[in-house]
Design an enzyme around this catalytic site. Sequence first.
Site, PDB file in Angstrom:
ATOM      1  N   HIS A 236     -35.331  20.578   6.658  1.00 18.50           N
ATOM      2  CA  HIS A 236     -34.340  21.593   6.269  1.00 18.50           C
ATOM      3  C   HIS A 236     -32.940  21.098   6.681  1.00 18.50           C
ATOM      4  O   HIS A 236     -32.014  21.047   5.867  1.00 18.50           O
ATOM      5  CB  HIS A 236     -34.668  22.922   6.966  1.00 18.50           C
ATOM      6  CG  HIS A 236     -33.696  24.025   6.688  1.00 18.50           C
ATOM      7  ND1 HIS A 236     -33.912  24.988   5.732  1.00 18.50           N
ATOM      8  CD2 HIS A 236     -32.485  24.306   7.238  1.00 18.50           C
ATOM      9  CE1 HIS A 236     -32.874  25.814   5.707  1.00 18.50           C
ATOM     10  NE2 HIS A 236     -31.991  25.428   6.614  1.00 18.50           N
ATOM     11  N   GLU A 237     -32.811  20.706   7.940  1.00 16.97           N
ATOM     12  CA  GLU A 237     -31.503  20.242   8.435  1.00 16.97           C
ATOM     13  C   GLU A 237     -31.097  18.937   7.748  1.00 16.97           C
ATOM     14  O   GLU A 237     -29.908  18.665   7.585  1.00 16.97           O
ATOM     15  CB  GLU A 237     -31.526  20.084   9.957  1.00 16.97           C
ATOM     16  CG  GLU A 237     -31.848  21.359  10.754  1.00 16.97           C
ATOM     17  CD  GLU A 237     -30.992  22.569  10.389  1.00 16.97           C
ATOM     18  OE1 GLU A 237     -29.836  22.373   9.975  1.00 16.97           O
ATOM     19  OE2 GLU A 237     -31.489  23.706  10.489  1.00 16.97           O
ATOM     20  N   HIS A 240     -29.100  19.878   4.798  1.00 23.21           N
ATOM     21  CA  HIS A 240     -27.717  20.201   5.177  1.00 23.21           C
ATOM     22  C   HIS A 240     -26.941  18.902   5.451  1.00 23.21           C
ATOM     23  O   HIS A 240     -25.796  18.740   5.029  1.00 23.21           O
ATOM     24  CB  HIS A 240     -27.694  21.051   6.454  1.00 23.21           C
ATOM     25  CG  HIS A 240     -28.075  22.499   6.245  1.00 23.21           C
ATOM     26  ND1 HIS A 240     -27.401  23.313   5.369  1.00 23.21           N
ATOM     27  CD2 HIS A 240     -29.046  23.266   6.814  1.00 23.21           C
ATOM     28  CE1 HIS A 240     -27.939  24.530   5.411  1.00 23.21           C
ATOM     29  NE2 HIS A 240     -28.943  24.534   6.277  1.00 23.21           N
ATOM     30  N   GLU A 266     -27.146  26.214   1.913  1.00 21.07           N
ATOM     31  CA  GLU A 266     -28.554  26.577   2.045  1.00 21.07           C
ATOM     32  C   GLU A 266     -29.355  26.112   0.824  1.00 21.07           C
ATOM     33  O   GLU A 266     -30.547  25.837   0.930  1.00 21.07           O
ATOM     34  CB  GLU A 266     -28.667  28.098   2.259  1.00 21.07           C
ATOM     35  CG  GLU A 266     -29.946  28.562   2.911  1.00 21.07           C
ATOM     36  CD  GLU A 266     -30.179  28.047   4.332  1.00 21.07           C
ATOM     37  OE1 GLU A 266     -29.264  27.413   4.931  1.00 21.07           O
ATOM     38  OE2 GLU A 266     -31.298  28.253   4.840  1.00 21.07           O
TER      39      GLU A 266
HETATM   40 ZN    ZN Z   1     -30.063  26.263   6.797  1.00 18.77          ZN
END
Ligand code: ZN
Length: 472
Positions: A236-237, A240, A266
């Site tokens: 997830h990171e 980003h 996101e």
């Molecule tokens: Zn996030």
Amino acid sequence: ETYMPHGGAGHRADQLATLELLTHETFTDKRVGELLTELTPLEESSDAQSFDGSLIRVTRRDYDKATKLPSEFVEELSRAQNAAHFAWIEARKEDDFKSFQPHLEKMFGLARRAADYLGFDDHPYDALLDNYEPGAKTAHLKTLFADLRNQTLPLLKAIQAKGDATDYSVLERPFPIEKQRQFGLEIARALGLPEEYSRLDVSAHPFCTHFGPQDIRITTRFDEHYFPTSLFGTWHETGHGLYEHGVSLELNRTPLSGGASLGVHESQSRLFENLICRSKPFWEHYYPQLEHLVPEVTQGVSLEEFYKAINRVGADLIRVEADEVTYNFHVMLRFELEVAVLEGNLKVADLPEAWNAKMQDYLGVTPPDNAKGVLQDVHWSAGLIGYFPTYSLGNLLSVQLYNAAEAKLGNLHEMFRTGNFAPLLEWLRENVHQHGRKLLPHEIALRATGKPLEATDYVQYLKTKYSAIYGL
Ligand code: ZN
């Protein structure tokens, strides 16, 4: 969060407050406003997407926002946030909403005043939303979320009605932390996060921060008895981080650097976490490697069973642990309550009851206490009202972008099957990352996907994926 001794928090808070004050004072200086006015002719003669045109426009937007809140108000807000935060920690620990209620009333009152200072045309919530998702409108969200709710609720009910006798214990088998780290990081590198410009550390709450596109720092947390936390958290990171890393170097050290909004950010993290790393073709490629690395974890578990386990749909009470099908219900619930309080149709005192009623309606569960209900998130105590919708906007945009990339590049699953993520990353860089803050979120959606943000693509994605997993 990663290396500073806990006791250093006080010094760091002082340093940050000083820096923030200096930054704010410098930026809101009248001279900046005069310079922006002087630059108006240049802006008008520049192409809107040019560096100069964008720089003046975005800086003016930031300047207008920064100068609209009177400094007494900012100070009052900051004091109230501090008090509310500590009250929230206690209230959650003691499951005592009453003690938090006056603080929450204060936060909503301040939010309403902030909306008046910032200004809005249709709805006070627009002004708050705009802080996190520039250009987003409450009326659009209401339609978008109604669509999403009406179309995914039947899917969720069908999954729940089907019953599920699957054994999910594979997720809890001991998985040595060093190996989790190795596997998570190797894949982050394969997804495109370069070693030279990024690093992975450990923190209590995972995050991604950056000090320019060539210094990306992501964190994760490890649980030896529940590996999805670290692995999917890392990926997830990574999403980003890839976004920040992909912002054009030309924009570095200007107001145009960084992501366009929380929602667009996101969309990138969810795309990497869910659309890539929770897809079957991804695991067709990586499951044999996992079997080799930790045979004790995968022993007797087929790829099919593993894939179902990591995509388990459950009506969790807690948002941050929610799966792809239920996640947006947690967000819609908060959005509806925030709007109702701001409109004066719901009293803060009645929030716990309203919260529980919606949880029952949407997910079919009622929290046993307020700690697992209305008190679960830190956001409201920090005055972050208008923030939650960005999580769902990110989910919706992730699929819409993915589909647009696929229309251009061909079958992405076939690429994932061989561990090939480069074409998708390239497309994201070109259509999303490189622009930094030059484009507004709705402009990114329109330019990259040919249509405004809708619920359609996301709903179709959920239906296809979860009908197959649950045999509906
Ligand atoms: Zn996030």
